[in-house]
Every structure is written in C-alpha cells, then in structure tokens.
Scaffold this motif. Structure first.
Motif, PDB file in Angstrom:
ATOM      1  N   TRP A 166      31.838  42.043  28.363  1.00  0.00           N
ATOM      2  CA  TRP A 166      31.610  41.033  29.392  1.00  0.00           C
ATOM      3  C   TRP A 166      32.290  41.375  30.710  1.00  0.00           C
ATOM      4  O   TRP A 166      33.417  41.881  30.743  1.00  0.00           O
ATOM      5  CB  TRP A 166      32.150  39.676  28.939  1.00  0.00           C
ATOM      6  CG  TRP A 166      31.278  38.925  27.990  1.00  0.00           C
ATOM      7  CD1 TRP A 166      31.509  38.729  26.658  1.00  0.00           C
ATOM      8  CD2 TRP A 166      30.049  38.251  28.287  1.00  0.00           C
ATOM      9  NE1 TRP A 166      30.499  37.974  26.109  1.00  0.00           N
ATOM     10  CE2 TRP A 166      29.582  37.671  27.082  1.00  0.00           C
ATOM     11  CE3 TRP A 166      29.287  38.085  29.446  1.00  0.00           C
ATOM     12  CZ2 TRP A 166      28.401  36.932  27.007  1.00  0.00           C
ATOM     13  CZ3 TRP A 166      28.109  37.358  29.380  1.00  0.00           C
ATOM     14  CH2 TRP A 166      27.676  36.799  28.177  1.00  0.00           C
ATOM     15  N   TYR A 167      31.598  41.075  31.819  1.00  0.00           N
ATOM     16  CA  TYR A 167      32.283  40.901  33.087  1.00  0.00           C
ATOM     17  C   TYR A 167      33.034  39.577  32.994  1.00  0.00           C
ATOM     18  O   TYR A 167      32.493  38.566  32.528  1.00  0.00           O
ATOM     19  CB  TYR A 167      31.295  40.814  34.259  1.00  0.00           C
ATOM     20  CG  TYR A 167      31.986  40.477  35.572  1.00  0.00           C
ATOM     21  CD1 TYR A 167      32.287  41.474  36.482  1.00  0.00           C
ATOM     22  CD2 TYR A 167      32.360  39.172  35.875  1.00  0.00           C
ATOM     23  CE1 TYR A 167      32.946  41.174  37.672  1.00  0.00           C
ATOM     24  CE2 TYR A 167      33.026  38.863  37.060  1.00  0.00           C
ATOM     25  CZ  TYR A 167      33.319  39.861  37.954  1.00  0.00           C
ATOM     26  OH  TYR A 167      33.971  39.560  39.111  1.00  0.00           O
ATOM     27  N   THR A 168      34.275  39.573  33.441  1.00  0.00           N
ATOM     28  CA  THR A 168      35.027  38.325  33.507  1.00  0.00           C
ATOM     29  C   THR A 168      35.921  38.391  34.729  1.00  0.00           C
ATOM     30  O   THR A 168      36.616  39.388  34.952  1.00  0.00           O
ATOM     31  CB  THR A 168      35.814  38.091  32.198  1.00  0.00           C
ATOM     32  OG1 THR A 168      36.429  36.813  32.220  1.00  0.00           O
ATOM     33  CG2 THR A 168      36.835  39.165  31.936  1.00  0.00           C
ATOM     34  N   TRP A 169      35.869  37.357  35.558  1.00  0.00           N
ATOM     35  CA  TRP A 169      36.550  37.374  36.849  1.00  0.00           C
ATOM     36  C   TRP A 169      38.062  37.444  36.643  1.00  0.00           C
ATOM     37  O   TRP A 169      38.654  36.631  35.937  1.00  0.00           O
ATOM     38  CB  TRP A 169      36.193  36.118  37.640  1.00  0.00           C
ATOM     39  CG  TRP A 169      36.564  36.186  39.080  1.00  0.00           C
ATOM     40  CD1 TRP A 169      36.064  37.039  40.015  1.00  0.00           C
ATOM     41  CD2 TRP A 169      37.519  35.367  39.758  1.00  0.00           C
ATOM     42  NE1 TRP A 169      36.645  36.805  41.239  1.00  0.00           N
ATOM     43  CE2 TRP A 169      37.544  35.774  41.113  1.00  0.00           C
ATOM     44  CE3 TRP A 169      38.352  34.318  39.355  1.00  0.00           C
ATOM     45  CZ2 TRP A 169      38.363  35.188  42.064  1.00  0.00           C
ATOM     46  CZ3 TRP A 169      39.183  33.720  40.306  1.00  0.00           C
ATOM     47  CH2 TRP A 169      39.188  34.155  41.641  1.00  0.00           C
ATOM     48  N   GLY A 170      38.673  38.480  37.228  1.00  0.00           N
ATOM     49  CA  GLY A 170      40.106  38.705  37.045  1.00  0.00           C
ATOM     50  C   GLY A 170      40.441  39.513  35.808  1.00  0.00           C
ATOM     51  O   GLY A 170      41.614  39.817  35.560  1.00  0.00           O
ATOM     52  N   GLY A 171      39.430  39.886  35.013  1.00  0.00           N
ATOM     53  CA  GLY A 171      39.676  40.630  33.785  1.00  0.00           C
ATOM     54  C   GLY A 171      40.125  42.052  34.046  1.00  0.00           C
ATOM     55  O   GLY A 171      39.653  42.719  34.967  1.00  0.00           O
ATOM     56  N   GLY A 172      41.056  42.537  33.214  1.00  0.00           N
ATOM     57  CA  GLY A 172      41.541  43.903  33.340  1.00  0.00           C
ATOM     58  C   GLY A 172      42.771  44.039  34.213  1.00  0.00           C
ATOM     59  O   GLY A 172      43.207  45.156  34.497  1.00  0.00           O
ATOM     60  N   HIS A 173      43.349  42.910  34.638  1.00  0.00           N
ATOM     61  CA  HIS A 173      44.502  42.968  35.531  1.00  0.00           C
ATOM     62  C   HIS A 173      45.759  42.405  34.870  1.00  0.00           C
ATOM     63  O   HIS A 173      46.566  41.721  35.506  1.00  0.00           O
ATOM     64  CB  HIS A 173      44.181  42.241  36.836  1.00  0.00           C
ATOM     65  CG  HIS A 173      43.117  42.918  37.638  1.00  0.00           C
ATOM     66  ND1 HIS A 173      43.331  44.078  38.352  1.00  0.00           N
ATOM     67  CD2 HIS A 173      41.796  42.627  37.785  1.00  0.00           C
ATOM     68  CE1 HIS A 173      42.210  44.462  38.929  1.00  0.00           C
ATOM     69  NE2 HIS A 173      41.258  43.596  38.599  1.00  0.00           N
TER      70      HIS A 173
END
Length: 286
Positions: free
Chosen positions: A66-73
């Motif tokens: 999934w794309y998820t806003w703020g994900g991976g930070h």
C-alpha cells in the motif's frame, strides 16, 4: 572460533510473519484506485551503477504494498503505518495500512542498496541530497537517465512527489492514497521538475554484508532480547565493534560473536555477516 562461513541461499532462523498482512479488514476491503502491478518491475536499461540496480531491486520487491501517507519514515527505513492527510479524503484508511509514501519508498530502496540511511527526509530533501552527483532538467526528458535515478515533481522550488526510474520510460512509485506501489509510465508533463542521480557513499572501514533472508537484529547481544530491525535480504551494514556474548546456533553454525550496528542501534549475530566468525579489522566493544 576461526571457521569461515560461506554465504548460502538459506532462510534465516530468526523470522517474522510479514507485518503488513495484518492490516485491518476495513483497509483490506478497500480496493486500490488503480490495478496492482503484477510484474515488469526491473532494471530495464544498461549503464546503472551496482548501487542503483540494488535500489531498483529493493523498490521492486515492494510492488503491491500500500501507499500510505507518511509511511516509511520511522526511526529506521522500512514500511510503517501512515497518517490521514487532511487534504486527501482517500487517506482515511492510511493509519490502518502498512506501507510507504513516495519518499519513504525511495529512502528504503537506497538504504537497502548501500546500507545506513543516506536518503532520509521527504521528497524535497532527497531531490537536494548531498549524495546527488548529477542533475537533469525537465527539458532533457528521459534520454540521459539511467535506472535508479530519481524523478521529481513540483514547482516554485517545492517538490511534492518522487519516483525511481527503471529505464525504457518506466518508473516504480508510491503514488497516492488508495493505490499500491506500482510500475508507471514516466509523466513528463505538468510539473515534472527533472531528475537526479545518486552517488552512494564510499565503502568505509567496517562495512560488511549480511546474508540470508528475514534476519533480525536485537536490542542486546542475545536472541531473547527484543527484536529491533529485520533485514529482508542481504544488506550492506557498518559494524562499529563486536563482542563475545550469547552463543547462537543457526544455519549449521555455532558462534558467540555479536556485532553492533550503529545505524540500527542494535546487535546481530556474526553468523549472518559475511566473513570469518570473528570479523577482521573490527575492534572489540568496550
């Protein structure tokens, strides 16, 4: 113990079920706005550096996530649960989805490729990273680009989106809420701002490669201490020091040596680091 290990294709003894499969049923039931890419994600042109090709491979492993806003930070590169973007109603389920936003994916890909965390920050920070060694204007199109180059979109000095070039006019991206990481045609119109090429940091003393899959680091040099970070596959890491601690038996080897990885703030058994059982040139931890 002086036995030298040979890296083999084996599954690490320390494993965890893929965390993003645990997203809520509400999120899982929400269909992405675009079809999930089934394939076609690979290095599609010659000439890229080994690090750039590894970054492409790492990003391609995330196809369908999934794309998820703020994900991976999070504290370390890797998928995280997202946040609601007040400007985008489609982000309502992002806190239930484990994944990446555009810059989170780029961060993860280059961390996997070169070790450490060379591209932390958002898309703007990545486009202006000190590790950029070549820039390409929007007017140049894709002609001079190589796989692994970062394409960016924005105007007025801002950058709001970034993706990884594959070659042949294709890119891999985490595009927007409600979609999954996918392969797309490069979009040269609109506010396409150009591209940059990343020069990975030079290999420093104490740099090694892990081996195996789903290998975990630990808070202390013990398998019973909390897990900290998972290496899905071979990863370049920097070892600060090593020490004798809990003996570990895995993959047919037994070793009591553990290495401290400062970028991850955690320990890994030397069994899963390529090299001798006690690493050459690495000091003993105090």
């Amino acid at each position: 113990m002086t036995m030298r290990r040979t890296a083999v294709a084996a599954t690490a003894a320390l494993t965890l079920l893929a965390a993003w499969g645990g997203a809520s049923s509400a999120a899982a039931a929400t269909a992405p706005k675009t079809p999930q890419a089934a394939g076609g994600c690979a290095v599609l042109a010659p000439g890229a550096s080994a690090a750039a090709e590894k970054a492409v491979a790492a990003a391609c492993e995330q196809i369908g996530v999934w794309y998820t806003w703020g994900g991976g930070h999070g504290q370390q590169p890797g998928p995280t649960y997202g946040q609601v973007d007040p400007s985008d109603p489609d982000s309502a389920h992002d806190p239930e989805r484990l994944g990446f936003d555009c810059s989170g994916l780029v961060r993860y890909a280059y961390a996997r490729a070169v070790g450490g965390d060379p591209l932390s920050g958002n898309a703007y920070h990545q486009f202006h990273s000190p590790h950029v060694n070549q820039r390409f204007t929007a007017a140049q199109g894709t002609g001079p680009l190589l796989p692994g180059d970062l394409l960016a979109w924005g105007s007025g000095g801002s950058i709001h989106h970034i993706a990884i070039y594959l070659g042949a006019g294709k890119m891999v991206e985490a595009r927007e809420s409600g979609t999954r990481i996918t392969v797309s045609d490069v979009r040269l119109g609109g506010d396409y701002a150009g591209a940059v090429r990343i020069a990975p940091p030079q290999t420093a003393p104490g740099t090694f490669s892990t081996w195996g899959t789903d290998v975990w680091t630990h808070k202390e040099p013990s398998t019973t201490s909390p897990r900290v970070h998972r290496f899905p596959g071979p990863t370049t890491v920097r070892v600060e020091c090593q020490k004798h601690a809990e003996p570990v038996t895995a993959e047919g080897y037994t070793n009591d040596a553990w290495s401290y990885l400062p970028e991850y703030g955690s320990w890994i058994t030397n069994i899963y680091i390529k090299g001798p059982a006690w690493l050459d040139g690495v000091p003993t931890c105090p």
